[in-house]
Each structure stands twice: as C-alpha cells, then as structure tokens.
Design an enzyme around this catalytic site. Structure first.
Site, PDB file in Angstrom:
ATOM      1  N   LYS A  61     -18.994  10.540 -50.230  1.00  8.17           N
ATOM      2  CA  LYS A  61     -20.488   9.916 -50.718  1.00  8.17           C
ATOM      3  C   LYS A  61     -21.402  10.734 -50.414  1.00  8.17           C
ATOM      4  CE  LYS A  61     -18.045   6.122 -51.326  1.00  8.17           C
ATOM      5  NZ  LYS A  61     -17.287   5.915 -52.540  1.00  8.17           N
TER       6      LYS A  61
ATOM      7  N   GLU B 186     -30.087   7.408 -44.814  1.00  6.61           N
ATOM      8  CA  GLU B 186     -30.947   6.827 -45.847  1.00  6.61           C
ATOM      9  C   GLU B 186     -31.853   5.821 -45.186  1.00  6.61           C
ATOM     10  OE1 GLU B 186     -27.613   6.265 -49.540  1.00  6.61           O
ATOM     11  OE2 GLU B 186     -28.447   4.655 -48.529  1.00  6.61           O
TER      12      GLU B 186
ATOM     13  N   HIS C 156     -19.856  -8.036 -47.280  1.00  5.42           N
ATOM     14  CA  HIS C 156     -19.316  -7.000 -48.233  1.00  5.42           C
ATOM     15  C   HIS C 156     -18.353  -7.676 -49.428  1.00  5.42           C
ATOM     16  CE1 HIS C 156     -22.200  -4.487 -46.196  1.00  5.42           C
ATOM     17  NE2 HIS C 156     -21.288  -4.548 -44.882  1.00  5.42           N
TER      18      HIS C 156
ATOM     19  N   ARG D 111     -13.055   2.604 -60.617  1.00  5.88           N
ATOM     20  CA  ARG D 111     -12.041   1.608 -60.940  1.00  5.88           C
ATOM     21  C   ARG D 111     -12.645   0.773 -61.990  1.00  5.88           C
ATOM     22  NH1 ARG D 111     -14.188   0.502 -55.661  1.00  5.88           N
ATOM     23  NH2 ARG D 111     -14.821  -1.758 -55.851  1.00  5.88           N
TER      24      ARG D 111
HETATM   25  C1  MV4 Z   1     -28.123  -0.128 -47.866  1.00  9.25           C
HETATM   26  C2  MV4 Z   1     -29.027  -1.313 -47.542  1.00  9.25           C
HETATM   27  C3  MV4 Z   1     -30.161  -0.915 -47.263  1.00  9.25           C
HETATM   28  N1  MV4 Z   1     -30.522   0.293 -47.500  1.00  9.25           N
HETATM   29  N2  MV4 Z   1     -28.587   1.084 -47.879  1.00  9.25           N
HETATM   30  C4  MV4 Z   1     -23.783  -2.183 -47.738  1.00  9.25           C
HETATM   31  C5  MV4 Z   1     -22.672  -1.920 -48.876  1.00  9.25           C
HETATM   32  C6  MV4 Z   1     -22.596  -0.750 -49.147  1.00  9.25           C
HETATM   33  N3  MV4 Z   1     -22.317  -0.345 -50.619  1.00  9.25           N
HETATM   34  C7  MV4 Z   1     -24.006  -0.285 -49.129  1.00  9.25           C
HETATM   35  N4  MV4 Z   1     -24.919  -1.529 -48.455  1.00  9.25           N
HETATM   36  C8  MV4 Z   1     -25.957  -1.434 -47.992  1.00  9.25           C
HETATM   37  N5  MV4 Z   1     -26.792  -0.101 -48.043  1.00  9.25           N
HETATM   38  C9  MV4 Z   1     -30.067   1.419 -47.694  1.00  9.25           C
HETATM   39  N6  MV4 Z   1     -30.502   2.669 -47.678  1.00  9.25           N
HETATM   40  C10 MV4 Z   1     -28.130  -2.442 -47.549  1.00  9.25           C
HETATM   41  C11 MV4 Z   1     -26.711  -2.587 -47.848  1.00  9.25           C
HETATM   42  C12 MV4 Z   1     -26.341  -3.780 -47.602  1.00  9.25           C
HETATM   43  C13 MV4 Z   1     -25.745  -4.398 -48.659  1.00  9.25           C
HETATM   44  C14 MV4 Z   1     -25.755  -3.834 -50.124  1.00  9.25           C
HETATM   45  C15 MV4 Z   1     -25.124  -4.592 -51.024  1.00  9.25           C
HETATM   46  C16 MV4 Z   1     -24.837  -5.874 -50.911  1.00  9.25           C
HETATM   47  C17 MV4 Z   1     -24.549  -6.540 -49.553  1.00  9.25           C
HETATM   48  C18 MV4 Z   1     -25.439  -5.753 -48.556  1.00  9.25           C
HETATM   49  C19 MV4 Z   1     -25.381  -6.520 -47.358  1.00  9.25           C
HETATM   50  C20 MV4 Z   1     -25.677  -5.754 -46.523  1.00  9.25           C
HETATM   51  C21 MV4 Z   1     -26.452  -4.456 -46.301  1.00  9.25           C
END
Ligand code: MV4
Length: 491
Positions: free
Chosen positions: A116, A200, A235, A291
């Site tokens: 990542k 981040e 998630h 994918r």
């Molecule tokens: C984040 C975020 C807030 N700020 N990054 C969770 C899944 C992963 N793909 C990245 N995620 C997150 N990253 C920053 N900088 C919040 C989440 C996150 C989230 C993102 C997408 C869908 C659901 C989520 C649930 C909790 C946190």
C-alpha cells in the site's frame, strides 16, 4: 485465444464468470471442495474437479491443487474471481510459470499494488490526490510525530501489507501515538507478515467511492464511472450503487480520467477498482483492488459493459472493445447483498438449509446467486446468498424497484438480512442520498425500523395458512400486494 478457463472460486461469482464463458464459446472448469459437492456452480460448469476438504486453506487457497486441476483439464487460463487467490502475486507468478494465463494483472503489478505504501507513491507520481500523510513506511516514533504534526490529529495508522480495513488504528492525540505505532506494527507483522505501516490524516465519516477501471495490453485504459459503497459494517459492504449521489459529471470525468491514466502508467491489465474516500467535496485515493469486485454489477447495469467479458478479452491479448467516449452512465443501479445473517442479532451468520426459494424478477431486476431451493449454505465460507441488483431511470425509480423486488423475494429455512435492506430503502437519509461510512452506526432507528417492517409482514403471511413451506412462492404475490398497500399509505 483462450479456449478453456478454470474458475478458481465458488458460489455466485463462479457462476457469473461461467456465464461469460458460455456466451463467449469458452469451456469452463469448476473446482470444488467437500462442502460444495451440491453447489450450483459445480453443476453449471462444463467440467468439475474435486480439490479437497471444506477449509479453504486445503482447497480454494491451495495453489498446487488449483494449478493441478488446471493442467489435468487442459485449461489455458485461470480466473480467480474475488477473495481466495485473486490478488496473490505468488499465485499469478505460479500460473505464469506453468504457461497458464492468469486472468488479471501480472504478478509484478499485483505485488506493487499489494504494497500500500508503494501504491500510494505510484498514485502521487501519476497525479492522483491522496489523503495527506506519508509517502514511505514509518518505522520511528519521531517520524510519525512529525507527520502527524503536519497533518493534524486525528491520524490513522495503516499496515502496508493490509487493505480492506484490517489492523488499522485511529490516533486522537500525540500522547497515544507511540503506543499505537508499536501495536499496529506488531499486529501488521503477525497478520500480514510485514511490520511496515504508514500514516494518514483520519477523515471522520467520509463516503466510500470507487472507480471501475479496465486496462488492456495495448496501452489503453478507461473508467466506467464510480460506485458508492458507503453502507458497510465491519468493512463488509452491504449496499452499493452507481452513480454516487455525491459525484458530479465533472468530478466523474476528471477523477475517472486520472484513475485510468494511473493504471495505464503502472501497466495494469484487466478489470480493477480504485478506492477513494470522499470528504468535504474532495476525493482522496485509498487503494487499488486488483480484481473483479462483488459489486461490479451496478456498473454493468448503468453502462451496459460486461466487465467479466472485457477481463477475459484483455487476458486473451485483445484490445478493449470500447473507448472512453463509448462509455455512457445511464440511470441508476443499486445492489443489496442478501446474506444469511440475522440483522436482529448483530448480523451473526445463519448458515443452514434453504427450504424454499423464490427470486424476484421483472423489469430492471437482476439476481446473481449460487443457491436453489433445498441448498444448504455452508458455515465454511462467507454467508452471501445472492446479490439483488436493480436498475431505474433515476435513483428514485431504482429505490422503488428495490423495495418491490425485496418484497417479492422469498427465502425460507434460513434467516437473512432482508429486513435490514427493507429498512434502509425506507430510510429518509438514504433516500436523500446522504451517506457516510458510519451510516449504520449513526442511523440508530434501524433496529426498530426493521422490527416494524417484519411485524407488518406477519398479518400477510397469516392470510395464507394453507400455504405449505414448499409452496411459499405464492407468498411473494401477497407480499407485492403489501408493498402496493404500503405505497398507497405513503409508507
Ligand atoms: C480511512 C478512513 C479515514 N481516514 N483513512 C477502512 C477500509 C480501508 N479501505 C480504509 N478505511 C478507512 N480509511 C483515512 N485516512 C476511514 C476508513 C474507514 C472506512 C472506509 C471505507 C468504508 C468503511 C470504513 C469504515 C471505517 C473506517
């Protein structure tokens, strides 16, 4: 040209891929475990090979067994679907070495995007906006402290080998940072075999928006617009739609072109998704999913492009069958993941035997599933029963159609999350398109809404006392009458 494809997957996605094969005149080969002997996908394939016990590590995740079946069957390509071996660079490399075409990006690209931190760096190079934070992995507390001071708190520490939200830590203040860094590194090391983490700025309640991309071996890459996947729990996405109510045509064009250009730059071949967070009107890159995704049908419904077929064409060395100007996003599509889960009991999985099954139909309705009446959902795999996808001329029509289709759907024998979907389709904020990744936690009335919805259905079922479980199809018609009544009441 590819003549025969082994599908290294199970359930609805295996059938989805086999359907594309059949339309293209390609032979399909299933591999199945002990738990999937009676599964529809193993019957639908032109040939099927038994590959071992129910636990995925001994069957669907066992590279030797999957490649062995491919060689035995004479398959010239392997389609990995999603999950299991789909983004495993070692598997792609093993296929490449055996002279079997892996349908997806090269092992080099999978390794790059699986890291990542490296993926983030590539996207910065390609001009894709990222969340403020690091461009290399963070090892020392001092480094973490400096970055967090620049971005401001809260920050989020993410494992570089992870993805999909596993092992992430939110840090509210500098006092918590050192401990959080150490524990995230330790979890990353045990979970992913790599202690590397990155930092981040943490965005509170962003929307999850992702772009569907296609890249071929001839240097072409296009986007098929975006999907909104904000309605998730731990998630796990539950509802996806396209287009996103938050994305304007201008933003779609600008970010779609940036995303397509970025995958062209890394030499990406196949179907892929670029995930973004959307906060205060801006999109920020998160990761690339290399994918085909569970939710790809909503994009197919609004663009008319068969994403799985394009992926197979690309793997055959053919150019994309369309250019960017051929892509039009028309109407609105919504997908509900119908899971064998009890939404009244914290969504616990409810595997078991489906005693009767009647899927909805009619205009603009698509059901992708791998089950049938009498099928037993295994506790060994994820409990998805099907994906219910609808298309409408606009979002309002799509929602009305989804409500109609949910009430036609009859599944008995196992509890499903349909009450949850029915409640969301009636939720005022959902209807207005006001979404965020914390939607389920913040919509605190959902449990009582679900209860009310189930209670409303009881008198209808009581009207049919003579209907046996096996004849429950008739109940679907009664349910349609109920929805009609509900709409009349303005419910
Ligand atoms: C984040 C975020 C807030 N700020 N990054 C969770 C899944 C992963 N793909 C990245 N995620 C997150 N990253 C920053 N900088 C919040 C989440 C996150 C989230 C993102 C997408 C869908 C659901 C989520 C649930 C909790 C946190």
């Amino acid at each position: 040209m590819i003549r025969k494809i082994l599908i290294a997957n199970r359930g609805e996605i295996a059938i989805r891929i086999m359907r594309a094969c059949r339309e293209m005149g390609i032979q399909s080969v299933a591999v199945y475990s002990d738990a999937d002997k009676e599964a529809l996908f193993a019957k639908y394939a032109d040939e099927a090979y038994f590959i071992g016990p129910a636990p995925a590590t001994q069957s669907y995740l066992n590279m030797q067994k999957v490649i062995g079946a491919a060689k035995q069957s004479g398959a010239d390509a392997i389609h990995p679907g999603y999950g299991f071996l789909a983004e495993n660079p070692k598997f792609a490399s093993a296929c490449e070495q055996e002279g079997i075409k892996f349908i997806g990006p090269s092992s080099r690209v999978l390794a790059l995007l699986g890291d990542k931190v490296a993926a983030r760096r590539e996207m910065i190079k390609a001009g894709v906006p990222v969340v403020p934070g690091t461009d290399e992995c963070v090892t020392q507390f001092g480094q973490a402290r400096d970055i967090a001071r620049q971005t401001g708190y809260p920050v989020i520490i993410k494992p570089s080998g992870g993805g999909g939200g596993i092992g992430m830590t939110i840090v509210e203040s500098e006092g918590e940072l050192e401990k959080a860094l150490e524990s995230t590194q330790a979890i990353a090391a045990t979970t992913f075999g790599l202690a590397d983490v990155y930092i981040e700025k943490y965005l509170t309640n962003p929307r999850h928006i992702e772009f569907q991309l296609l890249g071929d071996a001839h240097g072409h890459a296009i986007h098929l617009g975006e999907r909104e996947c904000s309605i998730q729990r731990r998630h796990q996405k539950l509802i996806e739609e396209s287009p996103s109510p938050a994305v304007t045509r201008k933003v779609r064009k600008e970010m779609g072109e940036k995303a397509a250009n970025a995958i062209r730059m890394v030499g990406y071949e196949g179907a892929g998704t670029m995930e973004f967070l959307f906060s205060e009107g801006k999109l920020y890159f998160m990761e690339v999913n290399a994918r085909v995704q569970v939710e790809h049908p909503v994009t197919e419904m609004v663009t008319g492009v068969d994403i799985v077929k394009e992926g197979i064409r690309i793997a055959s060395g053919l150019p994309l069958s369309l250019t960017q100007k051929d892509v039009l996003v028309r109407g609105s599509a919504i997908e509900c993941r119908i899971n064998a889960e009890d939404p009244f009991a914290d969504f616990v999985p409810t595997p078991g035997k489906i005693t009767s099954y009647h899927a909805p139909g009619g205009t603009g309705v698509r059901v992708d599933s791998g089950v049938y009446s009498g099928y037993t959902i295994s506790p060994f795999y994820d409990p998805m029963i099907s994906k219910l996808i609808v298309w409408g001329r606009d979002r309002r029509e799509a929602i009305a159609r989804m409500r109609r289709a949910l009430y036609e759907y009859v599944i008995t024998g196992v509890r499903s999350n349909m009450p949850f979907h029915k409640a969301v389709m009636e939720n005022p904020r959902f209807v207005k398109g006001e979404l965020g990744t914390h939607f389920i936690e913040t919509e605190t009335t959902l449990p009582e809404d679900m209860k009310r919805i189930v209670e409303r259905e009881i008198p209808l079922e009581a009207k049919l006392p003579h209907v046996s479980e096996e004849k429950r199809k008739i109940a679907a018609i009664a349910a349609v009458a109920a929805v009609t009544a509900m709409h009349r009441q303005g419910g």
